[in-house]
Design an enzyme around this catalytic site. Structure first.
Site, PDB file in Angstrom:
ATOM      1  N   GLN A 196      52.783  50.293  42.857  1.00 34.40           N
ATOM      2  CA  GLN A 196      52.266  51.647  42.671  1.00 34.40           C
ATOM      3  C   GLN A 196      52.977  52.625  43.614  1.00 34.40           C
ATOM      4  O   GLN A 196      53.012  52.417  44.821  1.00 34.40           O
ATOM      5  CB  GLN A 196      50.747  51.665  42.920  1.00 34.40           C
ATOM      6  CG  GLN A 196      50.097  53.001  42.646  1.00 34.40           C
ATOM      7  CD  GLN A 196      50.182  53.428  41.183  1.00 34.40           C
ATOM      8  OE1 GLN A 196      49.930  52.650  40.278  1.00 34.40           O
ATOM      9  NE2 GLN A 196      50.564  54.670  40.941  1.00 34.40           N
ATOM     10  N   ASP A 211      57.390  48.736  34.690  1.00 31.43           N
ATOM     11  CA  ASP A 211      57.408  50.197  34.848  1.00 31.43           C
ATOM     12  C   ASP A 211      58.726  50.778  34.325  1.00 31.43           C
ATOM     13  O   ASP A 211      58.836  51.986  34.138  1.00 31.43           O
ATOM     14  CB  ASP A 211      57.260  50.563  36.340  1.00 31.43           C
ATOM     15  CG  ASP A 211      55.902  51.174  36.646  1.00 31.43           C
ATOM     16  OD1 ASP A 211      55.241  51.626  35.693  1.00 31.43           O
ATOM     17  OD2 ASP A 211      55.521  51.203  37.828  1.00 31.43           O
ATOM     18  N   LYS A 218      44.608  50.955  35.624  1.00 30.00           N
ATOM     19  CA  LYS A 218      45.548  49.968  35.081  1.00 30.00           C
ATOM     20  C   LYS A 218      44.893  48.588  35.030  1.00 30.00           C
ATOM     21  O   LYS A 218      45.023  47.855  34.044  1.00 30.00           O
ATOM     22  CB  LYS A 218      46.830  49.937  35.937  1.00 30.00           C
ATOM     23  CG  LYS A 218      47.672  51.196  35.740  1.00 30.00           C
ATOM     24  CD  LYS A 218      48.780  51.358  36.766  1.00 30.00           C
ATOM     25  CE  LYS A 218      49.476  52.711  36.556  1.00 30.00           C
ATOM     26  NZ  LYS A 218      50.517  52.993  37.564  1.00 30.00           N
TER      27      LYS A 218
END
Ligand code: NAP
Length: 282
Positions: A96, A119, A52
């Site tokens: 994460q 997200d 990422k």
């Protein structure tokens, strides 16, 4: 059979994003930015966050990386998220997952303001998706929709079958397909006749987490098959939820693993970040 090449499409998207990030920087005097929190040292999470951050560099997005020890107290993580939430220079916040067991993921994710929730996991963004309204959609399902769209595969009027109902993949995937006017069936571990359901799919999305679970006898001739799975086969080699070798000759389109949905997930995280930045500055 045509391969749905997520690697090539995501490279195209990243170069489009780099151009848009350049325009953003010229206009607002700063680059779009993404804060990435990695707590603990789960090896898969380390790889995902590294990809990422690398993706951010390629797309002209500034990444702020926060690596915290696995025993960081909930309160400390909460305070960091709150500080990032209030920081005008931060456009997106990503925590994460999975988190170490002592941390309450749901509670922490609630602290990310919906406009910075790149997200798309917050209840506000999931709610917007469920209501068919504009919000930030989860990266993996959004990546699947983008991949279909780049190959001019429309979901409108098609029968789409999603295997899996997780909050991060299956559920938002089904909602995105519904919002794109597909007739959607969602299957899970309690589904009675999975094979029968799958055989009716014009578009079959596998998000099960079991290696080579979808076999050729479960797939309709000419179907579009999208494999979200990231699994290991009996020899420890990366594979998907679909038995690719035996399914590929029966279908019109199929994603490979690796090189299918995975790179699209990262591309959509970058897209969500840039869109969040553009919306905030507007
Ligand atoms: P998950 O949370 O474990 O969900 C799996 C889903 O599959 C559940 O809804 C489960 O049903 C269903 N399922 C399990 N066994 C089944 C069976 N025998 N028949 C029918 N349904 C069954 O997994 P996830 O997080 O959604 O991830 C799924 C896969 O996608 C994994 O391989 C993961 O690594 C991969 N993934 C890839 C990306 C990417 O970027 N490519 C991103 C995220 C995830 P129940 O709800 O009834 O338990």
């Amino acid at each position: 059979m045509t391969l749905l090449d997520g690697k090539a499409v995501s490279a195209e998207i990243r170069s489009e994003l780099a151009r848009r990030s350049g325009e953003f920087a010229a206009r607002y005097g700063r680059r779009p930015s993404l804060a990435v929190l990695l707590i603990g040292n789960d090896p898969a999470s380390e790889i995902y966050t590294r990809n990422k951050i690398k993706g951010c560099e390629e797309a002209g997005i500034r990444s702020l990386s926060y690596r915290l020890p696995g025993d960081t107290p909930q309160q400390d993580v909460l305070e960091l998220i709150r500080a990032l939430a209030g920081d005008d220079g931060v456009d997106g916040i990503l925590v994460q997952l999975p988190l170490p067991a002592h941390l309450d993921a749901a509670r922490l994710l609630c602290e990310i303001p919906p406009e910075k929730d790149v997200d798309g996991f917050s209840s506000q963004n999931m709610g917007a998706l469920a209501l068919g309204k504009e919000g930030i959609a989860a990266c993996t399902p959004r990546g699947v929709m983008e991949l279909l769209s780049r190959y001019k595969i429309s979901a409108d009027g098609k029968h789409a079958v999603v295997i899996g109902r997780s909050n991060t993949v299956g559920r938002p995937m089904a909602l995105l397909l519904l919002n794109a006017n597909a007739t959607v069936t969602v299957c899970h571990s309690h589904t009675r006749d999975l094979k029968e359901e799958c055989l009716r799919a014009d578009i079959l999305i596998a998000a099960v987490g079991k290696p080579k679970f979808v076999t050729a006898d479960m797939v309709k001739e000419g179907a579009v098959v999208v494999d979200v799975g990231m699994d290991r086969d009996e020899r420890g080699k990366l594979c998907g939820d679909v038995d690719f070798e035996n399914v590929k000759d029966k279908v019109s389109y199929i994603t490979p693993v690796p090189g299918g949905v995975g790179p699209m997930t990262v591309a959509m995280l970058l897209e969500n970040t840039l869109q969040a930045a553009e919306r905030r500055m507007r």
